[in-house]
Design a protein around this motif. Structure first.
Motif, short mmCIF file in Angstrom:
data_model
loop_
_atom_site.label_atom_id
_atom_site.label_comp_id
_atom_site.label_asym_id
_atom_site.label_seq_id
_atom_site.Cartn_x
_atom_site.Cartn_y
_atom_site.Cartn_z
N ASP A 171 10.01 -5.73 -3.84
CA ASP A 171 9.38 -6.40 -2.83
C ASP A 171 9.59 -7.91 -2.58
OD1 ASP A 171 6.02 -5.59 -1.41
OD2 ASP A 171 6.31 -7.80 -1.49
N ARG A 172 9.23 -8.50 -1.35
CA ARG A 172 9.81 -9.81 -1.21
C ARG A 172 8.65 -10.93 -1.66
NH1 ARG A 172 10.54 -9.85 4.77
NH2 ARG A 172 10.95 -12.13 4.40
N HIS A 199 0.04 -9.00 -3.76
CA HIS A 199 -0.02 -10.11 -3.22
C HIS A 199 -1.12 -10.29 -2.11
CE1 HIS A 199 2.60 -9.07 0.42
NE2 HIS A 199 3.21 -8.35 -0.61
N CYS A 256 -5.29 -11.43 6.87
CA CYS A 256 -4.67 -10.07 6.69
C CYS A 256 -3.83 -9.81 8.18
CB CYS A 256 -5.74 -8.82 6.35
SG CYS A 256 -4.86 -7.51 5.58
N PHE A 267 0.95 1.23 10.71
CA PHE A 267 -0.36 1.73 10.18
C PHE A 267 -1.74 1.13 11.15
CE2 PHE A 267 2.52 3.53 7.22
CZ PHE A 267 2.29 4.40 7.14
N ARG A 277 -11.36 -1.34 1.36
CA ARG A 277 -10.86 -0.77 2.36
C ARG A 277 -12.08 0.45 2.59
NH1 ARG A 277 -8.52 -4.67 3.01
NH2 ARG A 277 -6.59 -4.67 3.51
N ILE A 278 -12.10 0.87 3.91
CA ILE A 278 -12.98 1.95 4.01
C ILE A 278 -12.33 3.31 4.18
CG2 ILE A 278 -14.77 3.15 5.81
CD1 ILE A 278 -15.19 0.26 7.04
N VAL A 297 14.75 -7.96 0.16
CA VAL A 297 15.80 -7.14 0.60
C VAL A 297 16.56 -8.03 2.07
CG1 VAL A 297 16.68 -5.26 1.52
CG2 VAL A 297 15.19 -5.03 -0.22
N TYR A 310 -16.73 -4.31 11.77
CA TYR A 310 -16.99 -3.29 10.68
C TYR A 310 -17.34 -4.09 9.63
CZ TYR A 310 -12.59 -4.58 9.08
OH TYR A 310 -11.31 -5.23 8.55
N GLY A 324 0.76 -1.19 -0.03
CA GLY A 324 -0.03 0.00 0.15
C GLY A 324 0.69 1.34 -0.04
N MET A 325 1.76 1.30 0.98
CA MET A 325 2.36 2.57 1.38
C MET A 325 3.57 2.86 0.09
SD MET A 325 0.69 3.86 3.51
CE MET A 325 -0.48 3.25 4.74
N PHE A 350 -4.80 2.48 5.25
CA PHE A 350 -4.81 2.33 3.57
C PHE A 350 -5.27 3.67 3.07
CE2 PHE A 350 -5.88 1.28 -0.64
CZ PHE A 350 -4.71 0.55 -1.06
N LYS A 351 -6.36 4.22 3.58
CA LYS A 351 -7.02 5.56 3.03
C LYS A 351 -6.06 6.54 2.74
CE LYS A 351 -9.92 5.32 6.73
NZ LYS A 351 -9.14 4.56 7.42
N SER A 374 -0.59 -6.66 4.08
CA SER A 374 -1.94 -5.79 4.74
C SER A 374 -2.70 -5.25 3.95
CB SER A 374 -1.26 -4.57 5.70
OG SER A 374 -0.52 -5.50 6.69
N SER A 375 -2.40 -5.52 2.46
CA SER A 375 -3.35 -4.52 1.22
C SER A 375 -3.69 -5.52 0.50
CB SER A 375 -2.02 -3.57 0.78
OG SER A 375 -1.70 -2.92 1.63
#
Ligand SMILES: Cc1cc2nc3c(=O)[nH]c(=O)nc-3n(C[C@H](O)[C@H](O)[C@H](O)COP(=O)(O)OP(=O)(O)OC[C@H]3O[C@@H](n4cnc5c(N)ncnc54)[C@H](O)[C@@H]3O)c2cc1C
Length: 392
Positions: free
Chosen positions: A40-41, A46, A318, A345, A56-57, A179, A258, A20-21, A350-351, A50-51
């Protein structure tokens, strides 16, 4: 760039972790004309971090703290901009209904943010809310707030749009290349993977649940939590997004729950924001569904979304990466001003991805962020132990 003098580095900035970030950081940096390498690993976009998980809200009346609202104004602008540039639907305005006691964190905090920042918020009694949102059973003693501008981000498409946009602007993005270590001398960085050694002037670390590995010297007090999410079946038009079903958030004495209407017309997404099992070994995350994952969700469904079936049609596991105060850590590395990071986070980041991407680009380019990301960085946790070389 912040570091001065000529450099023979192949890249201006390397980004470790392009979920995400990191995908947003690659995009923000590439838009500034910089030479970017993102690593990315896992294979790109994928379902191991977390993404992922469809949706996502996003909302503005932020119960966590009114100081997030200026960042959210910018996030909305940047998501709309990315939608336009990518030609993809990334956001659907469903609204968000929040239910809780008048003095609970959710309702009190949402109203405070709305008041301070003049945001539209509709307030209902439980009875009025049951008529307006007929799928939901709101407890009699709850106040209900509805934020019309809130909605859903399509999470994988957002990551893909950021990565594609970065590549179109010349970035090189490589998946399946973990990495293993990095080092900095303040003017340049060296990043090693099993396959290559790369050099750049600056480094951005956005490694999500792996932040403590990639930033080991900071000893950040982060806790990774396993989160189970289910899509439960229904035959009720009241749960269809295109019939006005909003995303929803309930603060109850035993936890916060939620969900988001499914976009397949037959399911609704349900999860618990509170709780979750602490992950001690990121190589052994249990991604299956256990009876223990379902009990609390099923009891929530029976009480508040009657008519939704108890067995999930599909599910996903997740990761949340929690800071002690649940605010984010976005900062320059205390020892190296050519290394920036964003971590922790805490299940609500995510937002903010495009805003965090811009802030990270500012940090490595100018040493300071134009946006108020000032939930004080890792230093608020009294972290001051730093080393020279990090083995991930
Ligand atoms: C179930 C669930 C529901 C959520 N709901 C919401 C919501 O409704 N609204 C909201 O705003 N937020 C929500 N969040 C939170 C939000 O999704 C996260 O805060 C956000 O996705 C975190 O992004 P990240 O970039 O930090 O992590 P990630 O997207 O996981 O990215 C980290 C990346 O770093 C990579 N990486 C790690 N180590 C290395 C290494 N050594 N080398 C190379 N790459 C590496 C990983 O493979 C990964 O791709 C939710 C989270 C979950 C889990």
């Amino acid at each position: 760039m912040q570091t001065s003098g000529k450099s023979d580095a192949e890249f201006d900035v390397i980004v470790i972790g392009v979920g995400g970030m990191g995908s947003a950081a690659c995009y923000a940096l590439a838009r500034r004309g910089l030479r970017i390498l993102g690593l990315d690993r896992f294979p790109l976009v994928h379902d191991q971090g977390s993404s992922h998980g469809e949706s996502r809200i996003i909302r503005k009346a932020y119960f966590e703290h009114p100081d997030y609202v200026p960042l959210l104004h910018r996030a909305y602008e940047l998501w709309h901009d990315l939608e336009r540039v990518s030609g993809r639907e990334l956001f659907r305005q469903t609204g968000l209904v929040l239910s809780g006691t008048a003095d609970g964190e959710t309702i009190r905090g949402t109203r405070l943010s709305a008041e301070q920042h003049h945001l539209e918020l509709q307030n209902f009694s439980a009875n009025e809310a049951r008529r307006r949102f007929p799928g939901f059973a709101f407890p009699n003693h709850h106040d209900v707030a509805f934020e019309p501008i809130a909605g859903t981000l399509f999470v994988e498409d957002c990551v893909r749009a950021h990565l594609d946009g970065a590549v179109q602007r010349g970035a090189i993005i490589r998946g399946s290349e973990p990495v293993t270590d990095w080092s900095s001398d303040g003017k340049s960085v060296c990043v090693r993977t099993a396959m290559h050694e790369y050099r750049a002037r600056s480094l951005v670390i956005t490694s999500g649940a792996w932040a403590t590995e990639c930033l080991r010297d900071l000893q950040m007090p982060l806790t990774v939590v396993r989160k189970f999410v289910g899509w439960f079946p229904h035959h009720n038009d009241a749960f269809l997004a295109d019939r006005g079903c909003p995303a929803y958030f309930f603060e109850l004495p035993h936890g916060t729950f939620y969900g988001i209407p499914g976009f397949d017309s037959t399911t609704i997404k349900v999860a618990e924001h509170s709780g979750g099992e602490t992950v001690t070994d990121l190589t052994r995350i249990d991604r299956s569904c256990h009876p223990g994952d379902l009990v609390r969700l099923q009891s929530f469904l029976t009480d508040h979304l009657p008519g939704v079936g108890p067995e999930p049609a599909r599910y996903s596991v997740c990761l949340y990466t929690l800071t002690p105060d649940r605010h984010f850590s976005i900062d320059l590395h205390p020892k190296w001003n050519n290394v920036a990071f964003a971590a922790g986070f805490s299940g609500h980041g995510f937002k903010f991805c495009p805003v965090v991407g811009e802030a990270l680009a500012d940090l490595v380019q100018r040493g300071t962020a134009a946006l108020p990301i000032g939930f004080p960085g890792c230093r608020r946790d009294g972290l001051d132990r730093v080393g020279d070389e990090i083995t991930v």
